[in-house]
Write an enzyme that holds these catalytic residues in place. Structure first.
Site, PDB file in Angstrom:
ATOM      1  CB  SER A   7      -7.020   2.146   2.643  1.00 14.44           C
ATOM      2  OG  SER A   7      -6.269   3.028   3.462  1.00 14.44           O
ATOM      3  CE1 TYR A  38      -8.526   0.717  -0.452  1.00 14.14           C
ATOM      4  CE2 TYR A  38     -10.137   2.403   0.097  1.00 14.14           C
ATOM      5  CZ  TYR A  38      -9.787   1.067  -0.006  1.00 14.14           C
ATOM      6  OH  TYR A  38     -10.714   0.113   0.344  1.00 14.14           O
ATOM      7  N   GLY A  39      -4.218   5.700  -1.718  1.00 19.26           N
ATOM      8  CA  GLY A  39      -3.835   7.053  -2.136  1.00 19.26           C
ATOM      9  C   GLY A  39      -3.131   7.175  -3.466  1.00 19.26           C
ATOM     10  CB  CYS A  69     -10.814   6.392   4.040  1.00 16.79           C
ATOM     11  SG  CYS A  69      -9.619   6.303   2.717  1.00 16.79           S
ATOM     12  CB  THR A  71      -7.973   8.231  -0.179  1.00 20.00           C
ATOM     13  OG1 THR A  71      -6.848   8.840   0.453  1.00 20.00           O
ATOM     14  CG2 THR A  71      -7.623   7.866  -1.590  1.00 20.00           C
ATOM     15  CB  CYS A 189      -4.340  11.178   5.143  1.00 18.76           C
ATOM     16  SG  CYS A 189      -4.061   9.394   5.131  1.00 18.76           S
TER      17      CYS A 189
HETATM   18  N1  DGL Z   1      -6.454   6.766   5.476  1.00 14.67           N
HETATM   19  C1  DGL Z   1      -6.711   7.177   4.164  1.00 14.67           C
HETATM   20  C2  DGL Z   1      -7.101   8.607   4.007  1.00 14.67           C
HETATM   21  O1  DGL Z   1      -7.677   9.163   4.905  1.00 14.67           O
HETATM   22  C3  DGL Z   1      -6.127   6.483   2.992  1.00 14.67           C
HETATM   23  C4  DGL Z   1      -4.696   6.313   2.898  1.00 14.67           C
HETATM   24  C5  DGL Z   1      -4.294   5.414   1.773  1.00 14.67           C
HETATM   25  O2  DGL Z   1      -4.729   4.265   1.753  1.00 14.67           O
HETATM   26  O3  DGL Z   1      -3.560   5.868   0.896  1.00 14.67           O
HETATM   27  O4  DGL Z   1      -6.861   9.212   3.010  1.00 14.67           O
END
Ligand code: DGL
Length: 275
Positions: A7, A38-39, A69, A71, A189
């Site tokens: 994201s 994205y979360g 990612c 998420t 994350c």
């Molecule tokens: N870096 C992401 C993950 O590993 C997403 C974080 C987000 O956009 O909320 O979950």
């Protein structure tokens, strides 16, 4: 060509492990910063965004895609595999298995976004690997924003004093896990490994004031994901024409460059794309 997407800049924690291991393989990084985070989105939204990123990377010639990612992996990995059967995907799931094997107190903490923690993938990981341990789930609100550099303090201040706002933010989410005797923390994350110095400082401070507290291990899954990506790459026949590295963002390229250069420790030049 290997595509890596997230994201935002979080996937760079995987990129920094993977890129040096495959110096002769061309790679593209895509940060969907127009839609970060994205979360807090719905499953449908995350799937739609992950599909757009995937389609764009495939159009550019990627045959292996690393979903850097948690998420997006939680909500979209399964459907992407069905939808794009010719592409090899490497996804992520919280490293609950090694955490459950390592813990001595029987309590592990998983730090992740809400989407990751409520997803089916996480439920199945817990069921398979953590039935004998207590799993504390911590939604780390605003950590992603902090790493993206647009909320609660600025990246440049990371090494600063303990009243730096991001340190307070980290402390607020980590201390309750230590108070409940967690001795293994999983970074669920990809943004979070960049906060590791602050997480470790929180643990050190806690142990200094709580002499009975156990040692705490923090698991960054990025090296394991990079190894998996190398295996998957190796299983495919590929022609490698260059060792180019490209960075793309759906957000502001200058902003991406500023943050990514701090996170990776070298100068990054990205291009903007609307997808
Ligand atoms: N870096 C992401 C993950 O590993 C997403 C974080 C987000 O956009 O909320 O979950």
């Amino acid at each position: 060509l290997i595509g890596v997407f997230d994201s935002g800049v979080g996937g760079l924690s995987v990129w920094r492990q993977l890129a040096p291991c495959l110096p002769n393989v061309p790679m593209i990084y895509l940060g969907d910063q127009a839609h970060v985070p994205y979360g807090a989105r719905t499953g449908d939204e995350v799937r739609e965004l992950a599909e757009r990123c995937t389609r764009w990377l495939i159009e550019r010639g990627c045959s292996v895609i690393v979903i850097a990612c948690n998420t997006a992996s939680a909500d979209a990995l399964h459907s992407l595999r069905v939808q794009f059967p010719k592409t090899a995907f490497v996804g992520m799931e919280p490293a609950v298995k090694p955490a459950a094997q390592h813990t001595h107190t029987g309590v592990i903490g998983v730090l992740a976004t809400q989407v990751t923690l409520r997803g089916r993938l996480f439920a199945s990981v817990k069921e398979r690997f953590a039935s004998n341990v207590t799993v504390l789930e911590q939604v780390c609100k605003e950590w992603v924003e902090a790493v993206e550099g647009w909320k609660v303090g600025r990246l440049e201040g990371w090494d600063n004093s303990s009243n730096f706002p991001t340190f307070q933010l980290v402390k607020r989410h980590v201390e309750p896990l230590l108070a409940q005797n967690a001795d293994t923390l999983v970074l669920g994350c990809t943004h979070f490994p960049f906060l590791l110095p602050l997480i470790e400082r929180t643990i050190d401070d806690w142990r200094a004031t709580h002499p009975q507290a156990s040692e705490v291990m923090v698991i960054d899954p990025a090296p394991a994901v990079a190894r998996q990506a190398m295996r998957v790459w190796g299983e495919h026949e590929h022609t490698q024409d260059s060792a180019s590295r490209e960075f793309w963002t759906t957000g502001d390229a200058q902003r991406f460059d500023a943050v990514a250069s701090v996170l990776l420790g070298y100068v990054v030049r990205s291009q903007q794309v609307v997808i």
